[in-house]
Design a protein around this motif. Structure first.
Motif, PDB file in Angstrom:
ATOM      1  N   TYR A  73       0.809  -1.355  -0.004  1.00 47.56           N
ATOM      2  CA  TYR A  73       0.179   0.112  -0.061  1.00 47.56           C
ATOM      3  C   TYR A  73       0.926   1.139  -0.007  1.00 47.56           C
ATOM      4  N   GLN A  74       0.251   2.444  -0.310  1.00 46.75           N
ATOM      5  CA  GLN A  74       0.677   3.637  -0.060  1.00 46.75           C
ATOM      6  C   GLN A  74       0.149   4.513   0.621  1.00 46.75           C
ATOM      7  N   ILE A  75       0.582   5.622   1.598  1.00 45.13           N
ATOM      8  CA  ILE A  75      -0.269   6.720   1.966  1.00 45.13           C
ATOM      9  C   ILE A  75       0.540   8.060   2.149  1.00 45.13           C
ATOM     10  N   ARG A  76      -0.050   9.027   2.042  1.00 46.99           N
ATOM     11  CA  ARG A  76       0.425  10.443   2.103  1.00 46.99           C
ATOM     12  C   ARG A  76       1.213  10.482   3.403  1.00 46.99           C
ATOM     13  N   THR A  77       2.397  11.206   3.228  1.00 46.29           N
ATOM     14  CA  THR A  77       3.136  11.417   4.537  1.00 46.29           C
ATOM     15  C   THR A  77       2.676  12.550   5.137  1.00 46.29           C
ATOM     16  N   ASP A  78       1.567  13.386   4.716  1.00 52.10           N
ATOM     17  CA  ASP A  78       1.205  14.415   5.540  1.00 52.10           C
ATOM     18  C   ASP A  78      -0.192  13.879   6.239  1.00 52.10           C
ATOM     19  N   GLY A  79      -0.549  12.560   6.239  1.00 49.58           N
ATOM     20  CA  GLY A  79      -1.682  12.058   6.658  1.00 49.58           C
ATOM     21  C   GLY A  79      -2.830  12.186   5.984  1.00 49.58           C
ATOM     22  N   LYS A  80      -2.740  12.907   4.961  1.00 59.49           N
ATOM     23  CA  LYS A  80      -4.159  12.988   4.297  1.00 59.49           C
ATOM     24  C   LYS A  80      -4.522  12.046   3.384  1.00 59.49           C
ATOM     25  N   GLY A  81      -5.916  11.474   3.432  1.00 64.53           N
ATOM     26  CA  GLY A  81      -6.161  10.576   2.696  1.00 64.53           C
ATOM     27  C   GLY A  81      -6.029   9.134   3.205  1.00 64.53           C
ATOM     28  N   ALA A  82      -6.634   8.060   2.470  1.00 69.05           N
ATOM     29  CA  ALA A  82      -6.597   6.755   3.022  1.00 69.05           C
ATOM     30  C   ALA A  82      -5.481   6.027   2.290  1.00 69.05           C
ATOM     31  N   PRO A  83      -5.072   4.873   2.724  1.00 70.59           N
ATOM     32  CA  PRO A  83      -4.046   4.102   2.099  1.00 70.59           C
ATOM     33  C   PRO A  83      -4.825   3.533   0.696  1.00 70.59           C
ATOM     34  N   ALA A  84      -3.911   3.494  -0.317  1.00 71.15           N
ATOM     35  CA  ALA A  84      -4.236   3.042  -1.528  1.00 71.15           C
ATOM     36  C   ALA A  84      -3.303   1.735  -1.898  1.00 71.15           C
ATOM     37  N   VAL A  85      -3.941   0.748  -2.776  1.00 68.44           N
ATOM     38  CA  VAL A  85      -3.125  -0.287  -3.154  1.00 68.44           C
ATOM     39  C   VAL A  85      -2.270  -0.047  -4.281  1.00 68.44           C
ATOM     40  N   LEU A  86      -1.074  -0.514  -4.010  1.00 67.15           N
ATOM     41  CA  LEU A  86      -0.060  -0.697  -5.356  1.00 67.15           C
ATOM     42  C   LEU A  86       0.099  -2.056  -5.899  1.00 67.15           C
ATOM     43  N   PHE A  87       0.270  -3.050  -4.950  1.00 62.91           N
ATOM     44  CA  PHE A  87       0.325  -4.566  -5.721  1.00 62.91           C
ATOM     45  C   PHE A  87      -0.472  -5.141  -4.646  1.00 62.91           C
ATOM     46  N   PRO A  88      -0.823  -6.359  -5.147  1.00 66.83           N
ATOM     47  CA  PRO A  88      -1.008  -6.707  -6.380  1.00 66.83           C
ATOM     48  C   PRO A  88      -1.888  -5.849  -7.433  1.00 66.83           C
ATOM     49  N   ARG A  89      -1.408  -5.632  -8.767  1.00 66.02           N
ATOM     50  CA  ARG A  89      -2.185  -4.682  -9.544  1.00 66.02           C
ATOM     51  C   ARG A  89      -3.519  -4.897  -9.425  1.00 66.02           C
ATOM     52  N   ASP A  90      -3.978  -6.255  -9.444  1.00 67.59           N
ATOM     53  CA  ASP A  90      -5.595  -6.427  -9.517  1.00 67.59           C
ATOM     54  C   ASP A  90      -6.083  -5.902  -8.549  1.00 67.59           C
ATOM     55  N   CYS A  91      -5.385  -5.899  -7.494  1.00 67.15           N
ATOM     56  CA  CYS A  91      -6.297  -5.129  -6.018  1.00 67.15           C
ATOM     57  C   CYS A  91      -6.530  -3.868  -6.228  1.00 67.15           C
ATOM     58  N   ARG A  92      -5.822  -3.229  -7.018  1.00 64.88           N
ATOM     59  CA  ARG A  92      -5.963  -1.586  -7.172  1.00 64.88           C
ATOM     60  C   ARG A  92      -7.465  -1.146  -7.144  1.00 64.88           C
ATOM     61  N   SER A  93      -8.307  -2.068  -7.932  1.00 68.75           N
ATOM     62  CA  SER A  93      -9.815  -1.486  -8.150  1.00 68.75           C
ATOM     63  C   SER A  93     -10.657  -2.404  -7.133  1.00 68.75           C
ATOM     64  N   GLU A  94      -9.890  -3.157  -6.219  1.00 68.90           N
ATOM     65  CA  GLU A  94     -10.779  -3.912  -5.399  1.00 68.90           C
ATOM     66  C   GLU A  94     -11.145  -3.155  -4.283  1.00 68.90           C
ATOM     67  N   GLU A  95     -12.066  -3.463  -3.389  1.00 68.09           N
ATOM     68  CA  GLU A  95     -12.210  -3.280  -2.006  1.00 68.09           C
ATOM     69  C   GLU A  95     -11.019  -3.515  -1.056  1.00 68.09           C
ATOM     70  N   LEU A  96     -10.731  -2.698  -0.122  1.00 71.11           N
ATOM     71  CA  LEU A  96      -9.446  -3.296   0.686  1.00 71.11           C
ATOM     72  C   LEU A  96      -9.980  -3.913   1.733  1.00 71.11           C
ATOM     73  N   PRO A  97      -9.340  -5.195   2.192  1.00 69.28           N
ATOM     74  CA  PRO A  97      -9.794  -5.873   3.135  1.00 69.28           C
ATOM     75  C   PRO A  97      -9.904  -4.944   4.699  1.00 69.28           C
ATOM     76  N   GLY A  98     -10.959  -5.271   5.462  1.00 66.50           N
ATOM     77  CA  GLY A  98     -10.844  -4.672   6.430  1.00 66.50           C
ATOM     78  C   GLY A  98      -9.936  -4.633   7.653  1.00 66.50           C
TER      79      GLY A  98
END
Length: 346
Positions: A153-178
């Protein structure tokens, strides 16, 4: 996708982070005690180490962050500064400008200033092994993916926004695990033990444990291309015609991006193919590999093209040690593990 634990199990994974292998993996301990891995260099004597340590400390361009008894410290070899308390911190990693440190606290991602002030949690999602983007705007970390295996995952260092998936690529458009689901996952628990990711100096690639290769092998280390999402296998163990077992973890890039080092362990079909915990350096251009240092060396972070800091064994305990990559000169720096070298802004 096969889970990480399918390969070496928690016991062998623990060997990579300094838990005594004589207890957790007798075969690895015997090999470590009796011989160094291929290409190993002989350590300098303790008498040499006293004066050499002072010289090496004076030459370090910046501080080294490391962990002892679950807290983060910094030092250049003399006095040290304790940055955290409570004994629940791990995996410190310097920001590109050397002014901040990302670290794990109770299995979650935090940042702090170089002097330990300004500690701030970035996300409540379970995290492992942070790494800063070269521009300092993002932090990548390992966590459970939508596939049920390890993801990045990646997240902004300023703390704004939620984590986003980088890998696996196919998970980029899927819902994040709780977050609760991730915290309870056996994969996440193993990730938090000794996993780490490493962002390449050019910002295009991430090295991480697992990936698409886990559909073929029992355990593997991958290079993921950020723009395309494609993955390349760097090291693999078990399955896919590979007759061994083991792991490759805690990757680290040299500042020019030409080399990638990681901690590895291998059990072969026969005893002569066994390799206790050791360090591997991978050439990012040719794919060639070589072993660095001695058996039980681990967790390398480059100082420059000729030196690195590692975790080594000294009198049965973990020590942060400066190692000459060409001449093998070894000088103990401080008791501890998980070293990270402070970049020096120019």
């Amino acid at each position: 996708m096969k889970s990480i634990g399918h390969v070496a199990g928690n016991v062998a994974v623990a060997a990579a982070v300094g838990i005594c292998c004589a207890v957790c993996h007798p075969g690895a301990a015997q090999a470590a005690a009796g011989q160094a891995t291929g290409g190993a260099q002989t350590a300098v004597s303790s008498e040499q180490g006293t004066s050499a340590q002072q010289a090496a400390a004076a030459q370090l361009p910046g501080l080294v962050a490391y962990v002892r008894n679950g807290d983060v410290y910094t030092s250049k070899g003399g006095a040290e500064t304790r940055l955290t308390t409570g004994g629940k911190s791990a995996r410190p990693r310097w920001s590109p400008n050397g002014k901040q440190i990302a670290f794990l606290k109770s299995g979650q991602l935090w940042t702090m200033n170089a002097n330990g002030t300004g500690q701030r949690r970035l996300t409540t999602r379970p995290a492992a092994g942070p790494s800063w983007s070269p521009d300092g705007k993002w932090i990548a970390f390992a966590s459970l993916s939508c596939s049920g295996g390890p993801g990045v995952y990646q997240i902004r260092t300023d703390g704004k926004g939620a984590p986003a998936v980088l890998f696996p690529r196919d998970c980029r458009s899927e819902e994040l695990p709780g977050e609760t689901e991730a915290a309870k996952s056996s994969v996440q628990k193993e990730l938090s033990t000794d996993n780490a990711v490493a962002w390449s100096p050019d910002g295009r690639q991430l090295a991480f444990r697992g990936g698409d290769c886990e559909s073929i092998y029992d355990s593997c280390l991958s290079l993921g291309d950020l723009p395309t999402g494609r993955e390349k296998t760097v090291a693999a163990y078990g399955g896919g015609g590979v007759q061994n077992s083991g792991f490759a973890v805690v990757p680290s890039w040299r500042s020019d991006g030409a080399k990638l080092a990681f901690t590895a362990y291998q059990e072969g079909e026969v005893a002569s193919e066994n390799k206790p915990v050791h360090l591997v350096e991978y050439d990012a251009v040719t794919g060639a590999t070589r072993t660095i240092g001695n058996a039980m060396d681990r967790e390398l972070d480059y100082v420059d093209a000729s030196r690195a800091v590692i975790t080594s064994e000294k009198a049965g305990t973990s020590w942060v040690t400066v190692v000459g990559l060409a001449n093998g000169l070894r000088v103990p720096l401080k008791s501890g593990s998980q070293p990270s070298v402070q970049p020096v802004s120019r």
